[in-house]
Design a protein around this motif. Structure first.
Motif, mmCIF file in Angstrom:
data_model
loop_
_atom_site.group_PDB
_atom_site.id
_atom_site.type_symbol
_atom_site.label_atom_id
_atom_site.label_comp_id
_atom_site.label_asym_id
_atom_site.label_seq_id
_atom_site.Cartn_x
_atom_site.Cartn_y
_atom_site.Cartn_z
ATOM 1 N N PHE A 103 0.822 -1.202 0.000
ATOM 2 C CA PHE A 103 0.000 0.000 0.000
ATOM 3 C C PHE A 103 0.859 1.256 0.000
ATOM 4 N N ILE A 106 2.052 1.799 -3.522
ATOM 5 C CA ILE A 106 0.916 2.165 -4.371
ATOM 6 C C ILE A 106 0.468 3.596 -4.092
ATOM 7 N N GLY A 153 0.360 2.038 -13.593
ATOM 8 C CA GLY A 153 -0.005 0.701 -13.145
ATOM 9 C C GLY A 153 0.116 -0.333 -14.244
ATOM 10 N N GLU A 168 0.572 -6.728 -5.204
ATOM 11 C CA GLU A 168 -0.765 -7.225 -5.472
ATOM 12 C C GLU A 168 -1.632 -7.379 -4.220
ATOM 13 N N ALA A 171 -3.313 -4.117 -3.999
ATOM 14 C CA ALA A 171 -3.995 -3.646 -5.211
ATOM 15 C C ALA A 171 -5.438 -4.127 -5.160
ATOM 16 N N LYS A 172 -6.292 -3.370 -4.498
ATOM 17 C CA LYS A 172 -7.681 -3.761 -4.245
ATOM 18 C C LYS A 172 -8.633 -2.735 -4.858
ATOM 19 N N PRO A 173 -8.768 -2.735 -6.171
ATOM 20 C CA PRO A 173 -9.581 -1.701 -6.825
ATOM 21 C C PRO A 173 -11.036 -1.699 -6.393
ATOM 22 N N TYR A 176 -11.312 0.245 -3.098
ATOM 23 C CA TYR A 176 -11.038 1.677 -3.232
ATOM 24 C C TYR A 176 -12.160 2.410 -3.969
ATOM 25 N N LEU A 437 -6.196 5.675 -6.381
ATOM 26 C CA LEU A 437 -5.711 4.349 -5.988
ATOM 27 C C LEU A 437 -6.361 3.269 -6.836
ATOM 28 N N THR A 438 -7.620 3.465 -7.175
ATOM 29 C CA THR A 438 -8.337 2.491 -7.997
ATOM 30 C C THR A 438 -7.727 2.377 -9.380
ATOM 31 N N SER A 441 -4.388 0.631 -9.270
ATOM 32 C CA SER A 441 -4.538 -0.792 -8.959
ATOM 33 C C SER A 441 -5.079 -1.569 -10.141
ATOM 34 N N LEU A 444 -2.381 -2.166 -12.547
ATOM 35 C CA LEU A 444 -1.442 -3.150 -12.021
ATOM 36 C C LEU A 444 -1.906 -4.585 -12.276
#
Length: 493
Positions: A103, A106, A153, A168, A171-173, A176, A437-438, A441, A444
């Motif tokens: 995080f 990211i 990303g 990863e 990386a929680k789209p 977010y 962030l979305t 991610s 990514l």
């Protein structure tokens, strides 16, 4: 197990990304409501300005925290995101050590992308060039930061796979973006409240925009993408919402409602942002050329045609500046400022307000008719009320709550409208970061070759066909029907 972003087999309110989006978004909202009690609990959140000098790029949202340098505000904001997200990660059973490390990277890369996207020569619209003392800009608005975050990303996810694997866990789209949409409800609640104080004529005609966007634009775009371009429902529904309603938020809300893969609405949203920039380059000047005697028609047209809030408002501001100047030069008429932009804003607001309702409708339709199963070749069957609830995107509940709470506060206590507006604006600062962030991610975790093979290459063509084939002109027709002959007040003397 998680399917299409909707948690299945998990009954706990503390183990689902969907519910944690409600809790995290609700926390931001509640902290913002401290304004109603005179408590500035979110003023420390970092704000990125459209900048020429990097030293002036960052500052806290509130003047009460003006003593805090911008870089300190950024660090405090990062820590807030890290702590709150880590609490959710713990309850959801993620690897906390990997999450914290991932995080951090990211956040730095995503916010750096947003900061770069706010650079004046990238983000400034033409009506702000003078204030920034620059002669040119790409005019992409700060939303260009979303595209940059997505590209960064994508580069990491497709070329630096070792780093991508390290990141990863964080990386929680889904988490977010749904959190961001919960916060977005508060912003729209304030916009709706403000619209109630406008002239009733403008409000009634603004409501008519809902019919056009949802009942005309949406089905036509869906039909074109499905029948002419053979796109799947998973692509077509978010595309129809993004083109017809409100770009990023509508495409992503629809994707959550129909359980599409999270990459799809984000890729669609990126294309929409680019097209918004294209529209900003020519649409206000076209409006000036053909509608300088119908200023309110021009304002409504911008709200119906430009598919992002920032882009629509910018286009309304540019259109107002161009048309009022031409009307004064050609006809000697000086209109009271603000009315053209007001029409643009009201039209856009009433379209935006119903994003949550539309997501709910699509969630039910997709459940009852099992559209996602049919398109994948699975057998349909009778659907239960329990399955509809299981499939229903819970973040829409959060969106509806934040919207209604602020709207009701403003209606019940009009003297608190100023504080409620400040509360929504401060929470919205967090929303922008969640969106960034979305995008990072999504980039990514996206396999570009696979998505291109599935239909990404058709998106630009579908958008161009729909936008230039009918959306612009139907929007102009509807705007003319409802606003023809209505003029702003004239300034005399």
């Amino acid at each position: 197990m998680v399917q299409g972003g909707i948690s299945t087999g998990r009954s706990s309110l503390l183990k689902s990304e969907d519910w944690w989006a409600v809790w995290l978004g609700g926390l931001a909202f509640l902290l913002g409501l401290g304004q109603l009690l005179g408590w500035d609990l979110l003023g420390w959140v970092v704000k990125s300005n459209v900048w020429v000098s990097l030293t002036k790029a960052l500052e806290p949202q509130s003047k009460a925290y003006g003593f805090m340098p911008g870089w300190v505000s950024l660090i405090v904001t990062y820590l807030f995101f890290l702590v709150t997200s880590s609490i959710g990660a713990t309850f959801m059973g993620w690897n906390l050590k990997k999450f914290i490390g991932g995080f951090t990277v990211i956040f730095v890369l995503a916010y750096g992308s947003w900061l770069l996207g706010s650079y004046a020569h990238i983000a400034a619209t033409k009506n702000t060039l003078g204030n920034l003392n620059i002669n040119w800009s790409l005019g992409l608005t700060p939303e260009a930061g979303f595209i940059i975050a997505l590209i960064v990303g994508l580069l990491i996810g497709n070329f630096w796979t070792g780093l991508a694997r390290y990141l990863e866990e964080a990386a929680k789209p889904e988490l977010y973006i749904k959190t961001g949409i919960v916060i977005l409800g508060a912003t729209l609640g304030i916009k709706a409240l403000g619209s109630m104080n406008l002239a009733s004529t403008v409000i009634v005609r603004g409501l008519c925009a809902i019919v056009e966007a949802y009942l005309i634009y949406w089905p036509v775009v869906y039909f074109v993408s499905r029948k002419w371009f053979k796109m799947t429902p998973e692509w077509s529904a978010p595309l129809a919402s993004g083109i017809s309603i409100c770009g990023v938020a509508a495409a992503i809300a629809t994707g959550g409602a129909i359980r599409s893969r999270p990459q799809i609405p984000i890729i669609l949203s990126s294309v929409i942002i680019v097209f918004v920039a294209v529209e900003l380059l020519f649409l206000p000047w076209l409006a000036e050329s053909i509608l300088y005697n119908q200023p309110m028609v021009a304002g409504a047209w911008m709200g119906l045609a430009v598919k992002s809030d920032g882009g629509a408002v910018a286009s309304g501001a540019i259109t107002e500046a161009l048309i009022t100047a031409k009307a004064l030069a050609v006809n000697g008429v000086k209109w009271e400022p603000g009315w053209i932009l007001t029409v643009t804003t009201v039209t856009k607001v009433f379209i935006d307000i119903f994003i949550g309702i539309w997501a709910f409708i699509l969630a039910v339709v997709w459940s009852v008719f099992r559209i996602d199963k049919k398109s994948s070749g699975e057998k349909g069957g009778k659907v239960s009320a329990g399955e509809i609830w299981e499939r229903f995107p819970k973040f829409v509940i959060g969106y509806a709550c934040t919207f209604l709470i602020l709207l009701l506060i403003g209606l019940a206590a009009p003297h608190l409208t100023k504080e409620a507006t400040s509360a929504a604006n401060q929470a919205n600062g967090l929303r922008g970061i969640y969106f960034t962030l979305t995008f990072f991610s999504i980039g990514l975790i996206t396999n570009v070759r696979k998505l291109w093979a599935e239909g990404m290459g058709k998106i630009v063509l579908v958008y161009a066909v729909c936008l230039f084939g009918f959306i612009l002109w139907v929007g102009l027709l509807i705007s003319w029907i409802f606003y023809n002959g209505i003029m702003p007040p004239v300034i005399t003397g």
